[in-house]
Design a protein around this motif. Structure first.
Motif, PDB file in Angstrom:
ATOM      1  N   ALA A 101       0.863  -1.184   0.000  1.00 18.61           N
ATOM      2  CA  ALA A 101       0.000   0.000   0.000  1.00 18.61           C
ATOM      3  C   ALA A 101       0.893   1.225   0.000  1.00 18.61           C
ATOM      4  O   ALA A 101       1.859   1.305   0.761  1.00 18.61           O
ATOM      5  CB  ALA A 101      -0.902   0.002   1.225  1.00 18.61           C
ATOM      6  N   VAL A 102       0.567   2.173  -0.863  1.00 19.17           N
ATOM      7  CA  VAL A 102       1.341   3.405  -0.991  1.00 19.17           C
ATOM      8  C   VAL A 102       0.384   4.575  -0.818  1.00 19.17           C
ATOM      9  O   VAL A 102      -0.665   4.615  -1.456  1.00 19.17           O
ATOM     10  CB  VAL A 102       2.016   3.498  -2.376  1.00 19.17           C
ATOM     11  CG1 VAL A 102       2.833   4.768  -2.502  1.00 19.17           C
ATOM     12  CG2 VAL A 102       2.864   2.270  -2.644  1.00 19.17           C
ATOM     13  N   ARG A 103       0.722   5.512   0.042  1.00 22.65           N
ATOM     14  CA  ARG A 103      -0.131   6.679   0.274  1.00 22.65           C
ATOM     15  C   ARG A 103       0.725   7.935   0.271  1.00 22.65           C
ATOM     16  O   ARG A 103       1.692   8.034   1.032  1.00 22.65           O
ATOM     17  CB  ARG A 103      -0.850   6.542   1.614  1.00 22.65           C
ATOM     18  CG  ARG A 103      -1.708   7.697   1.995  1.00 22.65           C
ATOM     19  CD  ARG A 103      -3.015   7.657   1.277  1.00 22.65           C
ATOM     20  NE  ARG A 103      -3.868   8.749   1.748  1.00 22.65           N
ATOM     21  CZ  ARG A 103      -5.058   8.965   1.287  1.00 22.65           C
ATOM     22  NH1 ARG A 103      -5.550   8.177   0.366  1.00 22.65           N
ATOM     23  NH2 ARG A 103      -5.768   9.960   1.729  1.00 22.65           N
ATOM     24  N   HIS A 104       0.389   8.870  -0.598  1.00 25.37           N
ATOM     25  CA  HIS A 104       1.059  10.174  -0.631  1.00 25.37           C
ATOM     26  C   HIS A 104       0.240  11.088   0.269  1.00 25.37           C
ATOM     27  O   HIS A 104      -0.919  11.383  -0.033  1.00 25.37           O
ATOM     28  CB  HIS A 104       1.073  10.698  -2.070  1.00 25.37           C
ATOM     29  CG  HIS A 104       1.923  11.912  -2.261  1.00 25.37           C
ATOM     30  ND1 HIS A 104       2.422  12.264  -3.476  1.00 25.37           N
ATOM     31  CD2 HIS A 104       2.365  12.853  -1.401  1.00 25.37           C
ATOM     32  CE1 HIS A 104       3.121  13.381  -3.369  1.00 25.37           C
ATOM     33  NE2 HIS A 104       3.095  13.754  -2.111  1.00 25.37           N
ATOM     34  N   LEU A 105       0.809  11.493   1.393  1.00 26.22           N
ATOM     35  CA  LEU A 105       0.068  12.297   2.361  1.00 26.22           C
ATOM     36  C   LEU A 105      -0.392  13.612   1.738  1.00 26.22           C
ATOM     37  O   LEU A 105       0.335  14.236   0.976  1.00 26.22           O
ATOM     38  CB  LEU A 105       0.920  12.562   3.601  1.00 26.22           C
ATOM     39  CG  LEU A 105       1.428  11.301   4.317  1.00 26.22           C
ATOM     40  CD1 LEU A 105       2.194  11.676   5.567  1.00 26.22           C
ATOM     41  CD2 LEU A 105       0.295  10.348   4.644  1.00 26.22           C
ATOM     42  N   ALA A 106      -1.613  13.993   2.053  1.00 24.72           N
ATOM     43  CA  ALA A 106      -2.231  15.153   1.411  1.00 24.72           C
ATOM     44  C   ALA A 106      -1.561  16.473   1.784  1.00 24.72           C
ATOM     45  O   ALA A 106      -1.392  17.342   0.941  1.00 24.72           O
ATOM     46  CB  ALA A 106      -3.719  15.207   1.755  1.00 24.72           C
TER      47      ALA A 106
END
Length: 125
Positions: A88-93
């Protein structure tokens, strides 16, 4: 070190906020997540530079944890890597930081498989 500029309501530069964070803090936090022995966590800057990893990898392994095509800020993606890891990859907002969490698919499905075997045995019996 993490830093962010401070701006006025008009958007003018008003200063800088910086915080030093020990890499061991991230390691302790990730270890407490309890995802299993094969779990891996990594924080990257949006430009791909490694900020923190757990467990600490060899330097060449850290960059490999960040997949090609980082999602847009606030977005994420989920995929299975060639070596069988659910990632899982998430680019923080609100920050130029990308969080990557991965675990072997075998570990992800272990509890489910065990329940299915028990349910199957109970149904057959």
């Amino acid at each position: 070190t993490l830093s962010r500029p401070l701006t006025t309501a008009e958007g003018n530069f008003a200063g800088l906020v910086a915080a030093g964070v020990f890499v061991t803090y991230f390691g302790a936090t990730y270890a407490e997540a309890g995802l299993g022995a094969g779990a891996r966590f990594a924080l990257f800057r949006a430009d791909g530079a490694t900020l923190a990893t757990w467990p600490l990898p060899r330097p060449e392994d850290a960059a490999a944890a960040l997949p090609q095509g980082v999602p847009a800020p606030g977005a994420g993606l989920l995929h299975v890597t060639e070596d069988g890891r659910l990632t899982a990859v998430r680019h923080l907002a609100r920050f130029p930081v990308v969080l990557v969490v991965s675990q072997p698919v075998v570990e992800v499905l272990a509890d489910w498989r065990q329940r299915m075997w028990r349910n199957g045995a109970a149904t057959a019996g």
